[in-house]
Design an enzyme around this catalytic site. Structure first.
Site, PDB file in Angstrom:
ATOM      1  N   ARG A 131       0.907  -1.192   0.342  1.00 55.31           N
ATOM      2  CA  ARG A 131      -0.602  -0.245  -0.250  1.00 55.31           C
ATOM      3  C   ARG A 131       1.040   1.531  -0.217  1.00 55.31           C
ATOM      4  O   ARG A 131       0.346   1.914  -0.873  1.00 55.31           O
ATOM      5  CB  ARG A 131      -1.039   0.225   1.278  1.00 55.31           C
ATOM      6  CG  ARG A 131      -2.486  -0.752   0.862  1.00 55.31           C
ATOM      7  CD  ARG A 131      -2.058  -2.053   0.300  1.00 55.31           C
ATOM      8  NE  ARG A 131      -3.202  -3.262   0.655  1.00 55.31           N
ATOM      9  CZ  ARG A 131      -3.793  -3.586   2.117  1.00 55.31           C
ATOM     10  NH1 ARG A 131      -3.166  -3.796   2.964  1.00 55.31           N
ATOM     11  NH2 ARG A 131      -4.811  -3.856   1.617  1.00 55.31           N
TER      12      ARG A 131
ATOM     13  N   ASP B  57      -0.605  -6.555  -3.695  1.00 62.81           N
ATOM     14  CA  ASP B  57      -1.633  -6.712  -2.881  1.00 62.81           C
ATOM     15  C   ASP B  57      -2.415  -5.747  -3.904  1.00 62.81           C
ATOM     16  O   ASP B  57      -1.789  -5.601  -5.054  1.00 62.81           O
ATOM     17  CB  ASP B  57      -1.881  -4.989  -1.474  1.00 62.81           C
ATOM     18  CG  ASP B  57      -3.453  -5.897  -0.817  1.00 62.81           C
ATOM     19  OD1 ASP B  57      -4.184  -5.899  -1.429  1.00 62.81           O
ATOM     20  OD2 ASP B  57      -3.078  -6.860   0.208  1.00 62.81           O
TER      21      ASP B  57
ATOM     22  N   HIS C  38      -7.334 -10.042  -3.797  1.00 62.91           N
ATOM     23  CA  HIS C  38      -6.173  -8.549  -3.675  1.00 62.91           C
ATOM     24  C   HIS C  38      -4.854  -8.643  -4.426  1.00 62.91           C
ATOM     25  O   HIS C  38      -4.025  -8.547  -4.674  1.00 62.91           O
ATOM     26  CB  HIS C  38      -5.552  -8.836  -2.041  1.00 62.91           C
ATOM     27  CG  HIS C  38      -6.310  -8.533  -1.406  1.00 62.91           C
ATOM     28  ND1 HIS C  38      -6.521  -6.978  -0.712  1.00 62.91           N
ATOM     29  CD2 HIS C  38      -6.979  -9.390  -0.083  1.00 62.91           C
ATOM     30  CE1 HIS C  38      -7.134  -7.210   0.488  1.00 62.91           C
ATOM     31  NE2 HIS C  38      -7.696  -8.050   0.888  1.00 62.91           N
TER      32      HIS C  38
ATOM     33  N   GLU D 268     -10.036 -11.818   2.106  1.00 57.24           N
ATOM     34  CA  GLU D 268     -11.507 -11.023   1.778  1.00 57.24           C
ATOM     35  C   GLU D 268     -11.500 -11.134   0.192  1.00 57.24           C
ATOM     36  O   GLU D 268     -12.139 -10.294  -0.530  1.00 57.24           O
ATOM     37  CB  GLU D 268     -10.650  -9.828   2.269  1.00 57.24           C
ATOM     38  CG  GLU D 268     -10.494  -9.633   3.810  1.00 57.24           C
ATOM     39  CD  GLU D 268      -9.831  -7.547   4.012  1.00 57.24           C
ATOM     40  OE1 GLU D 268     -10.723  -7.159   4.893  1.00 57.24           O
ATOM     41  OE2 GLU D 268      -9.343  -7.354   2.824  1.00 57.24           O
TER      42      GLU D 268
ATOM     43  N   TRP E 108      -0.113  -2.666   8.930  1.00 55.59           N
ATOM     44  CA  TRP E 108      -1.150  -2.018   7.964  1.00 55.59           C
ATOM     45  C   TRP E 108      -0.706  -0.931   6.712  1.00 55.59           C
ATOM     46  O   TRP E 108      -0.771   0.062   8.139  1.00 55.59           O
ATOM     47  CB  TRP E 108      -2.641  -2.621   7.186  1.00 55.59           C
ATOM     48  CG  TRP E 108      -2.583  -4.257   7.596  1.00 55.59           C
ATOM     49  CD1 TRP E 108      -2.971  -4.373   8.697  1.00 55.59           C
ATOM     50  CD2 TRP E 108      -2.114  -5.053   6.974  1.00 55.59           C
ATOM     51  NE1 TRP E 108      -3.303  -6.047   9.142  1.00 55.59           N
ATOM     52  CE2 TRP E 108      -2.509  -6.213   7.356  1.00 55.59           C
ATOM     53  CE3 TRP E 108      -1.977  -5.495   5.730  1.00 55.59           C
ATOM     54  CZ2 TRP E 108      -2.836  -7.692   7.079  1.00 55.59           C
ATOM     55  CZ3 TRP E 108      -1.877  -6.508   5.339  1.00 55.59           C
ATOM     56  CH2 TRP E 108      -1.694  -7.819   5.812  1.00 55.59           C
TER      57      TRP E 108
END
Length: 535
Positions: free
Chosen positions: A168, A197, A267, A331, A477
């Site tokens: 990220r 990701d 992701h 997820e 994160w």
């Protein structure tokens, strides 16, 4: 004053002196046992480091730290007095692979372990016996008196991890090395490196150069949750394979295993932006500038996509010697799978009952490939097929497949009964329950005391299964943590708390003692320019 009263007063004063002497020793994580007696060893620039070939790496490491302190590197000898480092195989039954004995006498210091890792951790305790500024200001004329003492120490858990999400927000090699140094001081031994990701692909894969050339850059970045505001500048960065090798070597010198995370099947948007044929939805897209759970994922029904993932893993295997690869697995939004003719056809051919069943089938295929390559697979606890999300349709979660028992389950969400079920079914688990270990959560959600109180072994777990809990991870994160100072304030001082959770036995943990030791550690962080959160 009566003789009895005088004796009582003397006893009380002696007790106070003993307590004061004890509080001068601040080591995080707190050792298993520590005894202090009269006398000191005077450490100065003429000290020698004594070792044999089995501890030569640790001797060089210690010599470099002493060079920072005195301005000149000490002699490394094969015999003589000084700081003696040696292996003792007889310690393994008592202290395991990572335990150590540290003895300070008036004429020298002995550090022994059953392995070189144990010796290394003894060195970390020695470093914390020294003043916080000792390694910061070189001076060949300075001396330090170290009290005569004996430390007998070993870790509670074999897995003591810190995770950094660079997918990220990319931080870079210098930051990673700085974090590895702090992990080493705190006797943490696993660096979980989140490298891919939706919002970025940060590892060079030579067979697929677009992964970094395209997937390593996004045009902009969302500033806050559910916000239309953007940062207004591109964000990019990735590690070449040569840089990764350098970081791995740096970590290995500090007895830190690096576990890379290569996300699949979800992701995956940065990879899909680089190679649109990887997509389930079949829609070409750019690297996302927003965060959250996105709709697309790898089209695992396509043999070409599965070949791509195995090609990526093959290059990862060559790079990382730690023998564990984390595949994420969390997820996955199954609407795209329900609407994909290829996915539905694959489910029918394989006799699978749901998208979750299909994910387990895919994960087992990857697990078999990983194992054939001499590695072991790890993934977030969704890979077991349990429904841990309120947004997940229960109809998608009808599971008949069983996940390979070789998989390491990284528990992060769901009822704690799911962790109990996993270990009782034979799985090894790393406990990273989000409400107690996520470093992106603010200090209101996870204050320092709550981080310190975390126990990776859940209350009520049958003692037969305690060894199935390998330890813990704490996760940084980075969606909403773009800068290094922001990251450091989230990580420090809670990293020290998690280090003690992973190392120190429950009976030895004491938050008041920890807080006194932390004050000394914070002095070191201040001198290093680490932007820790002040209480």
């Amino acid at each position: 004053m009566s003789i009895i009263k005088s004796l009582l007063l003397l006893v009380c004063l002696s007790s106070v002196d003993m307590v004061r002497a004890g509080t001068d020793i601040h080591i995080i994580p707190r050792p298993e046992s520590m005894t202090q007696t009269e006398g000191n060893f005077t450490l100065n620039a003429v000290v020698a480091v004594v070792c044999d070939e089995s501890t030569k790496q640790e001797a060089n490491y210690l010599a470099e730290k002493l060079e920072q302190s005195f301005g000149e590197k000490p002699s490394i000898l094969s015999a003589g007095k000084g700081i003696r480092l040696y292996l003792n195989a007889d310690l393994k039954n008592d202290l395991g692979e990572e335990g150590y004995n540290l003895r300070v006498n008036s004429d020298g210091i002995d550090i022994e372990g059953a392995s070189s890792a144990g010796v290394f951790y003894g060195i970390q305790s020695l470093r914390q016996l020294l003043p916080p500024d000792f390694e910061m200001r070189p001076d060949k004329n300075k001396t330090v008196n170290i009290p005569v003492l004996a430390i007998h120490d070993k870790p509670r858990f074999s897995w003591r991890a810190f995770m950094l999400d660079e997918a990220r927000h990319f931080k870079g090699m210098d930051v990673v090395k700085k974090m590895l140094e702090q992990m080493a001081l705190l006797k943490m031994n696993v660096f979980h490196w989140h490298l891919t990701d939706d919002q970025g692909w940060r590892i060079e894969i030579k067979k697929y150069p677009q992964l970094t050339l395209v997937g390593g850059t996004r045009k902009d970045t969302q500033l806050a949750r559910r916000s239309e505001k953007r940062e207004g500048v591109p964000h990019s960065g990735y590690y070449t394979q040569e840089q990764i090798r350098e970081i791995i070597a740096f970590a290995a010198q500090r007895h830190i295993r690096i576990v890379p995370e290569i996300e699949m099947p979800g992701h995956a948007m940065a990879a899909i932006a680089a190679y649109p044929w990887l997509s389930t939805l079949g829609i070409a897209t750019e690297v996302p500038v927003t965060f959250g759970k996105l709709d697309d994922s790898f089209n695992i029904a396509d043999p070409k996509v599965n070949r791509f993932l195995k090609d990526v893993l093959t290059e990862v295997f060559v790079l990382f010697p730690g023998k564990i690869v984390h595949i994420g697995g969390d997820e996955v939004k199954f609407d795209a799978w329900n609407n994909s003719a290829e996915m539905q056809d694959m489910m029918k051919k394989k006799g699978l009952t749901s998208p979750a069943d299909l994910q387990i089938y895919f994960t087992n295929q990857m697990s078999q490939f990983i194992e054939k390559s001499g590695f072991r697979m790890m993934g977030w606890n969704e890979i077991l097929g349990d429904n841990i999300h309120e947004w997940q349709d229960a109809a998608n979660m009808d599971v008949k497949q069983s996940l390979s028992k070789s998989a390491i389950i990284h528990f992060w969400k769901g009822n704690i009964d799911l962790l109990n079920k996993a270990v009782s079914n034979g799985y090894e688990v790393v406990n990273s329950y989000h409400a107690q270990t996520y470093l992106d959560y603010d200090y209101t959600a996870i204050p320092l005391a709550k981080a310190y109180a975390f126990d990776p072994v859940p209350q009520g777990l049958d003692m037969r299964y305690e060894k199935k809990v390998l330890g813990l991870g704490c996760q940084m994160w980075s969606e909403w943590i773009p800068t290094v100072p922001q990251m450091e304030r989230q990580v420090f001082p809670r990293l020290a708390a998690y280090a003690e959770v992973g190392w120190t036995s429950v009976t030895r943990k004491n938050f008041d003692v920890f807080s006194l030791s932390l004050a000394e550690l914070e002095k070191r962080w201040t001198l290093m320019g680490i932007a820790y959160k002040k209480d």
